[in-house]
Design an enzyme around this catalytic site. Structure first.
Site, PDB file in Angstrom:
ATOM      1  N   TYR A 144     -39.055  40.085 -26.757  1.00 38.11           N
ATOM      2  CA  TYR A 144     -37.988  40.678 -25.947  1.00 38.11           C
ATOM      3  C   TYR A 144     -38.354  42.136 -25.697  1.00 38.11           C
ATOM      4  CZ  TYR A 144     -33.390  42.523 -24.603  1.00 38.11           C
ATOM      5  OH  TYR A 144     -32.357  43.135 -23.950  1.00 38.11           O
ATOM      6  N   ASP A 239     -44.975  47.511 -27.150  1.00 33.94           N
ATOM      7  CA  ASP A 239     -43.546  47.772 -27.183  1.00 33.94           C
ATOM      8  C   ASP A 239     -43.169  48.013 -28.637  1.00 33.94           C
ATOM      9  OD1 ASP A 239     -40.830  47.817 -27.266  1.00 33.94           O
ATOM     10  OD2 ASP A 239     -40.525  46.016 -26.049  1.00 33.94           O
ATOM     11  N   LYS A 267     -34.727  53.028 -29.983  1.00 28.64           N
ATOM     12  CA  LYS A 267     -34.046  52.842 -31.272  1.00 28.64           C
ATOM     13  C   LYS A 267     -34.193  54.060 -32.214  1.00 28.64           C
ATOM     14  CE  LYS A 267     -33.373  48.028 -30.577  1.00 28.64           C
ATOM     15  NZ  LYS A 267     -34.176  46.938 -30.058  1.00 28.64           N
TER      16      LYS A 267
END
Ligand SMILES: *Cc1c(COP(=O)(O)O)cnc(C)c1O
Length: 428
Positions: A144, A239, A267
């Site tokens: 994701y 990522d 994050k």
């Protein structure tokens, strides 16, 4: 567990917000029950509107590595707010943030700040396509990368090479530019490079998969991606929105010794405020506007409040022994949980890298999307509900990662292990 207020809030919320939530997993549709509405959090614990307190392993899905409401982060954010919360102009904080990121992540010569992980991956993809003048990308089934159109695509059955949209609203034409490979399977990547010579702009990968449960790369997988992308003239995009500053100051690329072309962060680098970043090799980043032809912008990019939270967090992470302590806590908790499952006679696959961990309810080894799907999700749901009722807050899905923070004490971990053991015994 008292839930009157959360249930009433959910009822009100559902009248206005789809499923009552602003991000789908929060709705608890896969595990059942009413999600607790959270009113406050401190250290390793979070408290809901009905007064229930839980030991938290969601950590806002990763960012809260220092625990919630760390006094130094709160103090810095309050002080920054007094100077104004947004100017739409360059600030000294952004310079410090860029220095902090670049000095820790050697593959990043240059960096640009954005406001979410989704924005980081979206921008990195556009840059890769603009820079290489190619349009196809390779992603891995089960990875994701935020809700970017091109990335909301996974394979159909049978190693299909053309992407089909996973989400309604993604045009077929765009989905066709996304090629799907199998995580931990280099041959599936090599085959795509063979089928589409000189057409692949980039391979984007979570260097430690964290969104189909947590699946570490098998030995040689990331090295192989580096070799294949170099050979194929494509960029390698890591990522590291979850793994950046989570598995070490230089992320998974530092842990495994890989030099990607571009890196996406999010994050943790926002310390609990909305922040993302992408960056990499100077000669690639020079293609970004206003220096180059690839457009990318943001009204709140480099926002002083958000950058202050992130910068304060990253500086605290740089203190002596932080990652050793996280490793130690992670190992202790995972060991205890493994024993609890084993004593209860329940088969799980326990994965852990540092302070990221996941228990798959299956007796098969889990290395990719297909093997992750062998899990007994009904059993997981009962486990999840049991833990919630016993004051342990984990993600409401089998296919997510759990996070230990600096704030978890030995007592928190022991209590957690005890409660896992109690819940596990009742699962059989
Ligand atoms: C969370 C996540 C994103 C998206 O970040 P948002 O801030 O939710 O947009 C991208 N990539 C990975 C690996 C993630 O875990």
């Amino acid at each position: 567990m008292k839930q009157d207020k959360s249930i009433a809030l959910m009822k009100r919320s559902k009248e206005m917000i789809p499923a009552g939530v602003n991000s789908p997993v929060r709705a608890y549709l896969s595990v059942g029950g009413n999600p607790p509405f959270i009113s406050k959090a401190k250290g390793a614990s979070i408290t809901d509107v009905d007064g229930n307190t839980y030991i938290d392993y969601v950590a806002s899905w990763g960012p809260m590595i220092l625990g919630h409401a760390h006094p130094k982060v709160v103090e810095a954010v309050c002080a920054a707010a007094k100077n104004g919360t947004s100017y739409g102009a360059p600030t000294p904080l952004e310079v410090e943030m860029a220095e902090e990121i670049i000095s820790n992540v050697p593959s990043m010569d240059w960096v640009r700040m954005v406001s979410s992980g989704t924005e980081a991956t979206m921008s990195a993809l556009r840059l890769a396509r603009g820079h290489t003048a190619r349009s196809k990308i390779i992603k891995f089934e089960g990875c994701y990368h935020g809700h970017v159109d091109s990335l909301l695509v996974k394979a159909g059955s049978g190693g299909m090479t053309f992407g089909t949209p996973d989400s309604a609203g993604v045009p077929e034409g765009l989905a066709r530019e996304t090629l799907i490979a199998t995580y931990n399977d280099l041959a599936s990547v090599a085959a795509l490079f063979e089928t589409y010579p000189n057409q692949i702009a980039a391979v984007i990968v979570e260097p430690i998969a964290g969104n189909m449960g947590m699946i570490p790369p098998v030995e040689g997988f990331l090295e192989g991606l580096r070799t294949l992308t170099k050979k194929g003239g494509a960029l390698l995009i890591f990522d590291e929105v979850i793994t950046g500053f989570r598995v070490g100051l230089s992320g998974a690329q530092g842990l495994y010794g890989i030099d990607p072309d571009l890196t996406c962060l999010g994050k943790i680098i926002g310390g609990g405020l909305p922040v993302g970043a992408f960056g990499g090799k100077k000669e690639i980043m020079e293609s970004i506007a206003p220096l180059g032809p690839v457009y990318q912008a943001g009204t709140l990019s480099g926002n002083p409040l958000a950058v202050t939270a992130g910068l304060t967090t990253l500086r605290l992470l740089r203190e002596e022994g932080v990652y050793d302590a996280l490793e130690e806590k992670g190992a202790y908790l995972a060991g205890g949980i493994r024993e609890a499952f084993s004593a209860a006679g329940i088969s799980v696959q326990s994965h852990r890298v540092g302070s990221m961990a996941c228990n798959f309810f299956t007796d098969q080894p889990v290395v990719d999307y297909k093997s992750a799907k062998t899990c007994d999700t009904e059993l997981f749901s009962r486990y999840f509900t049991g833990l919630l009722e016993n004051g342990v807050y984990i993600a409401p899905s089998q296919f997510e990662t759990g996070f230990v923070s600096v704030a978890h004490t030995r007592e928190d971990l022991d209590k957690t292990i005890e409660r896992v053991a109690k819940v596990a015994r009742k699962l059989r």
